[in-house]
Design an enzyme around this catalytic site. Structure first.
Site, PDB file in Angstrom:
ATOM      1  N   TRP A 285     -30.772 100.691  35.061  1.00  9.35           N
ATOM      2  CA  TRP A 285     -31.330 100.738  36.424  1.00  9.35           C
ATOM      3  C   TRP A 285     -30.254 100.993  37.463  1.00  9.35           C
ATOM      4  O   TRP A 285     -29.191 100.376  37.409  1.00  9.35           O
ATOM      5  CB  TRP A 285     -31.983  99.384  36.730  1.00  9.35           C
ATOM      6  CG  TRP A 285     -32.229  99.136  38.183  1.00  9.35           C
ATOM      7  CD1 TRP A 285     -31.316  98.676  39.102  1.00  9.35           C
ATOM      8  CD2 TRP A 285     -33.444  99.363  38.901  1.00  9.35           C
ATOM      9  NE1 TRP A 285     -31.904  98.594  40.341  1.00  9.35           N
ATOM     10  CE2 TRP A 285     -33.212  99.006  40.249  1.00  9.35           C
ATOM     11  CE3 TRP A 285     -34.724  99.822  38.542  1.00  9.35           C
ATOM     12  CZ2 TRP A 285     -34.192  99.093  41.240  1.00  9.35           C
ATOM     13  CZ3 TRP A 285     -35.702  99.910  39.522  1.00  9.35           C
ATOM     14  CH2 TRP A 285     -35.439  99.539  40.856  1.00  9.35           C
TER      15      TRP A 285
ATOM     16  N   ASN B 115     -29.833 101.308  41.929  1.00 10.49           N
ATOM     17  CA  ASN B 115     -30.382 101.480  43.276  1.00 10.49           C
ATOM     18  C   ASN B 115     -29.284 101.970  44.218  1.00 10.49           C
ATOM     19  O   ASN B 115     -28.686 103.019  43.940  1.00 10.49           O
ATOM     20  CB  ASN B 115     -31.221 100.291  43.759  1.00 10.49           C
ATOM     21  CG  ASN B 115     -30.614  98.921  43.711  1.00 10.49           C
ATOM     22  OD1 ASN B 115     -30.496  98.337  42.654  1.00 10.49           O
ATOM     23  ND2 ASN B 115     -30.222  98.353  44.835  1.00 10.49           N
ATOM     24  N   ASP B 116     -29.002 101.292  45.286  1.00 11.68           N
ATOM     25  CA  ASP B 116     -28.171 101.852  46.368  1.00 11.68           C
ATOM     26  C   ASP B 116     -26.841 102.492  45.930  1.00 11.68           C
ATOM     27  O   ASP B 116     -26.120 101.909  45.112  1.00 11.68           O
ATOM     28  CB  ASP B 116     -27.736 100.750  47.349  1.00 11.68           C
ATOM     29  CG  ASP B 116     -28.843  99.822  47.754  1.00 11.68           C
ATOM     30  OD1 ASP B 116     -29.989 100.025  47.338  1.00 11.68           O
ATOM     31  OD2 ASP B 116     -28.548  98.861  48.490  1.00 11.68           O
TER      32      ASP B 116
ATOM     33  N   GLN C  78     -25.344 100.282  42.878  1.00 12.86           N
ATOM     34  CA  GLN C  78     -25.980  99.055  42.410  1.00 12.86           C
ATOM     35  C   GLN C  78     -26.526  99.336  41.015  1.00 12.86           C
ATOM     36  O   GLN C  78     -27.304 100.281  40.821  1.00 12.86           O
ATOM     37  CB  GLN C  78     -27.120  98.655  43.359  1.00 12.86           C
ATOM     38  CG  GLN C  78     -26.620  98.160  44.705  1.00 12.86           C
ATOM     39  CD  GLN C  78     -26.048  96.756  44.593  1.00 12.86           C
ATOM     40  OE1 GLN C  78     -26.771  95.776  44.590  1.00 12.86           O
ATOM     41  NE2 GLN C  78     -24.731  96.649  44.507  1.00 12.86           N
TER      42      GLN C  78
ATOM     43  N   PHE D  21     -23.751  92.610  45.304  1.00 17.80           N
ATOM     44  CA  PHE D  21     -24.683  93.427  46.075  1.00 17.80           C
ATOM     45  C   PHE D  21     -23.928  94.546  46.799  1.00 17.80           C
ATOM     46  O   PHE D  21     -22.714  94.656  46.724  1.00 17.80           O
ATOM     47  CB  PHE D  21     -25.457  92.540  47.059  1.00 17.80           C
ATOM     48  CG  PHE D  21     -26.682  91.872  46.445  1.00 17.80           C
ATOM     49  CD1 PHE D  21     -26.812  91.720  45.072  1.00 17.80           C
ATOM     50  CD2 PHE D  21     -27.706  91.387  47.258  1.00 17.80           C
ATOM     51  CE1 PHE D  21     -27.940  91.115  44.511  1.00 17.80           C
ATOM     52  CE2 PHE D  21     -28.833  90.783  46.720  1.00 17.80           C
ATOM     53  CZ  PHE D  21     -28.956  90.644  45.343  1.00 17.80           C
ATOM     54  N   SER D  22     -24.695  95.306  47.563  1.00 11.11           N
ATOM     55  CA  SER D  22     -24.154  96.533  48.156  1.00 11.11           C
ATOM     56  C   SER D  22     -22.974  96.307  49.084  1.00 11.11           C
ATOM     57  O   SER D  22     -22.804  95.234  49.664  1.00 11.11           O
ATOM     58  CB  SER D  22     -25.262  97.266  48.913  1.00 11.11           C
ATOM     59  OG  SER D  22     -26.104  97.888  47.978  1.00 11.11           O
TER      60      SER D  22
ATOM     61  N   ASP E 289     -24.450  93.729  52.740  1.00  9.10           N
ATOM     62  CA  ASP E 289     -24.177  95.165  52.770  1.00  9.10           C
ATOM     63  C   ASP E 289     -23.099  95.556  53.787  1.00  9.10           C
ATOM     64  O   ASP E 289     -23.331  96.378  54.678  1.00  9.10           O
ATOM     65  CB  ASP E 289     -25.482  95.969  53.028  1.00  9.10           C
ATOM     66  CG  ASP E 289     -26.635  95.527  52.136  1.00  9.10           C
ATOM     67  OD1 ASP E 289     -26.355  94.991  51.040  1.00  9.10           O
ATOM     68  OD2 ASP E 289     -27.804  95.698  52.527  1.00  9.10           O
TER      69      ASP E 289
ATOM     70  N   GLU F  96     -31.047  96.432  56.353  1.00  9.41           N
ATOM     71  CA  GLU F  96     -30.226  96.563  55.154  1.00  9.41           C
ATOM     72  C   GLU F  96     -29.301  97.773  55.318  1.00  9.41           C
ATOM     73  O   GLU F  96     -29.639  98.747  55.988  1.00  9.41           O
ATOM     74  CB  GLU F  96     -31.109  96.749  53.912  1.00  9.41           C
ATOM     75  CG  GLU F  96     -31.958  95.509  53.600  1.00  9.41           C
ATOM     76  CD  GLU F  96     -32.642  95.577  52.242  1.00  9.41           C
ATOM     77  OE1 GLU F  96     -32.537  94.607  51.471  1.00  9.41           O
ATOM     78  OE2 GLU F  96     -33.298  96.599  51.934  1.00  9.41           O
TER      79      GLU F  96
ATOM     80  N   TRP G  56     -37.961 100.783  46.470  1.00 11.92           N
ATOM     81  CA  TRP G  56     -38.409  99.506  45.904  1.00 11.92           C
ATOM     82  C   TRP G  56     -39.913  99.508  45.666  1.00 11.92           C
ATOM     83  O   TRP G  56     -40.659 100.095  46.431  1.00 11.92           O
ATOM     84  CB  TRP G  56     -38.069  98.345  46.869  1.00 11.92           C
ATOM     85  CG  TRP G  56     -36.598  98.124  47.005  1.00 11.92           C
ATOM     86  CD1 TRP G  56     -35.834  98.352  48.116  1.00 11.92           C
ATOM     87  CD2 TRP G  56     -35.709  97.633  46.001  1.00 11.92           C
ATOM     88  NE1 TRP G  56     -34.522  98.056  47.847  1.00 11.92           N
ATOM     89  CE2 TRP G  56     -34.420  97.603  46.567  1.00 11.92           C
ATOM     90  CE3 TRP G  56     -35.879  97.231  44.664  1.00 11.92           C
ATOM     91  CZ2 TRP G  56     -33.295  97.184  45.845  1.00 11.92           C
ATOM     92  CZ3 TRP G  56     -34.761  96.812  43.951  1.00 11.92           C
ATOM     93  CH2 TRP G  56     -33.492  96.785  44.552  1.00 11.92           C
TER      94      TRP G  56
HETATM   95  C1  FRU Z   1     -31.062  97.635  49.486  1.00  9.82           C
HETATM   96  C2  FRU Z   1     -30.682  96.282  48.894  1.00  9.82           C
HETATM   97  C3  FRU Z   1     -29.475  95.718  49.601  1.00  9.82           C
HETATM   98  C4  FRU Z   1     -28.885  94.797  48.572  1.00  9.82           C
HETATM   99  C5  FRU Z   1     -29.150  95.557  47.292  1.00  9.82           C
HETATM  100  C6  FRU Z   1     -29.415  94.667  46.100  1.00  9.82           C
HETATM  101  O1  FRU Z   1     -31.781  98.451  48.630  1.00  9.82           O
HETATM  102  O2  FRU Z   1     -31.774  95.407  48.960  1.00  9.82           O
HETATM  103  O3  FRU Z   1     -29.764  95.088  50.827  1.00  9.82           O
HETATM  104  O4  FRU Z   1     -27.529  94.572  48.780  1.00  9.82           O
HETATM  105  O5  FRU Z   1     -30.269  96.380  47.528  1.00  9.82           O
HETATM  106  O6  FRU Z   1     -29.439  95.393  44.918  1.00  9.82           O
END
Ligand code: FRU
Length: 490
Positions: free
Chosen positions: A41, A43-44, A60, A108-109, A169, A222, A298
């Site tokens: 997986w 994400n950011d 992430q 986290f980010s 973040d 965020e 998300w």
């Molecule tokens: C944004 C977020 C950030 C956080 C990260 C967690 O997509 O929610 O705020 O740091 O993803 O994975």
């Protein structure tokens, strides 16, 4: 001093990736020229930076499953923003401030900066149940590959009066000789970008709220990114409204470094699609401001999850300020992927026309509509269209409503939905659409990146037709140019 726990969890993650990456390489839905993790997986995008001449992209990452889990920082580098080399995982949860044994925790980010010969990552340590649950931490590297967490972490161990437990973040940049950091937070129903300054990246002083929601811009901010562009500043935010993540927006304004306040002037949606979130920017050695966003969102249906992976990055976009509009232009390097050029001379569409030359699904296509010579008011494109027309993604230009629409109600097995953006005809009476298609994505740049719509689509591999249509009247087209784009994951 090397932290053995961190080394251990990194090794475990890297071993897991080595074991499993072969399983997803040929899985359906893999993209051909977009960035993806080897497996698992993502994400950011995090820590975008150019270091010793190479671009670094962190992200992430949860390598153990195709859904979100305790966050690691995946890592890749590139010489040209297009061909990426996967590197070992850079950060893994290992400390009391970024690791735990209940549900959610992790690194986290955050962002990255180059300080002397060091590459420094600045990230949020998150642990559900900790008080406070989110703190800011740093990690450094001299080779750009292995990172050591600072032994005095966290560098910001408590949220300030203007913030709350949602405090994450960090994005760091340098102005004159000082490091500045914005951190996303919320308080009293308003999303906020909280400002800190430092001279050494370790000792941070709180300066107050650099910017906050005007009441309509979300109750949690965020991934705020505040940066100079020309003689102005831009602020990019990925807003939340309650538990809902909404489309990122950008604000053009001015940063007053004496008073530590960013004054908002104009606010616009950054990308009108469903699948663009948590973008981050970097400034490169050529002075270009480049943005990369997570090409997913998300809480949406992600068909690739069944195949062991989820998430990708959108194509890197150069940001150019024209007036108060932040134009997004696919980076020039993407042109190196082009082959098989096709050019279609001016023609008219009077009924649905199947354009045989444009059946390439991994492609870039640029179309100039001549609006002056067009008497239709509603017309557009069906792409990734099946033989019988039942499966298709529709791009619709509505001159009456002054709207451009991307409709994925019939796009295949992914999430449905209709994206809309305001449509403007340029002064010379044209509308240009530049469409980047990959196996499971469409990124539409309207009028040189003035508006952008990014969506994932999951059509059948056989749905390859490209049609132009009008709902009545004729459409005049000045020119179509198209290229097949090369595969970067071979
Ligand atoms: C944004 C977020 C950030 C956080 C990260 C967690 O997509 O929610 O705020 O740091 O993803 O994975």
């Amino acid at each position: 001093m090397t932290n053995t726990k961190h080394v251990e969890v990194l090794k475990k993650a890297n071993d897991e990736i080595a074991r499993n990456k072969g399983k997803v390489e040929n899985s359906p839905y893999r993209l051909k020229y977009h960035f993806m993790a080897p497996v698992g997986w993502i994400n950011d995008p995090n820590g975008l930076v150019q270091y010793k001449g190479e671009y670094h992209l962190f992200y992430q990452y949860y390598p153990y499953a195709s859904s979100w889990g305790p966050m690691h920082w995946g890592h890749a580098k590139s010489k040209n923003l297009v061909n990426w080399e996967h590197l070992p995982v850079a950060l893994a949860p290992s400390e009391s401030y970024d690791s735990g044994d209940v549900e959610g925790y992790g690194c986290f980010s955050g962002s990255a900066v180059v300080d002397g010969d060091e590459l420094v990552l600045i990230y949020t340590g998150h642990v559900d149940g900790n008080e406070p649950q989110q703190v800011q931490a740093i990690a450094t590297s001299k080779d750009g590959i292995s990172f050591e967490k600072y032994d005095q972490n966290p560098v910001i161990g408590q949220f300030p009066v203007d913030g709350s437990k949602d405090f994450r973040d960090p994005k760091v940049w340098k102005y004159e000789d000082t490091w500045y950091m914005v951190v996303g937070s919320k308080k009293d129903g308003k999303g906020k970008a909280l400002l800190y300054v430092s001279t050494d990246l370790k000792q941070w002083d709180y300066k107050g709220v650099a910017a906050e929601s005007d009441g309509t811009q979300g109750d949690m901010w965020e991934c705020p990114d505040l940066f100079p562009i020309d003689d102005r500043h831009a602020l990019i935010v990925s807003p939340m409204y309650g538990t809902q993540n909404e489309k990122p927006f950008y604000v053009i304004g001015d940063m007053n470094y004496e008073e530590d306040i960013f004054t908002q002037e104009t606010c616009r949606t950054l990308d009108y699609g469903f699948d663009f979130y948590a973008p981050q920017t970097l400034i490169d050695e050529q002075g270009r401001r480049i943005m990369i966003g997570w090409m997913e969102k998300w809480l949406t249906k992600m068909p690739s999850q069944e195949h062991g992976w989820a998430g990708a990055m959108g194509i890197p976009r150069e940001l150019v300020l024209e007036g108060d509009v932040l134009k997004q232009k696919p980076v020039a390097e993407l042109a190196d992927l082009r082959s098989d050029f096709k050019k279609i001379e001016p023609f008219e569409v009077v009924e649905t026309t199947n354009v045989n030359e444009l059946q390439e699904t991994v492609s870039e296509t640029s179309i100039d509509f001549n609006i002056k010579e067009t008497d239709a008011t509603v017309f557009g494109i069906h792409l990734r269209c099946s033989e019988d027309g039942t499966e298709r993604t529709e791009i619709l230009l509505d001159l009456e409503k002054k709207e451009i629409v991307m409709d994925r109600e019939h796009s295949g097995c992914g999430e449905k939905g209709i994206s809309k953006a305001p449509l403007t005809v340029t002064d010379d009476g044209t509308v240009n659409l530049r469409i980047f298609m990959d196996t499971t994505s469409v990124e539409l740049f309207v009028n040189d990146g003035e508006k952008v719509i990014t969506n994932r689509i999951f059509p059948d591999a056989d749905s390859t037709q490209f049609k132009l249509f009008t709902n009545g009247g004729k459409v005049s087209i000045n020119r179509i140019e198209s290229w097949k784009l090369d595969f970067v994951w071979k």
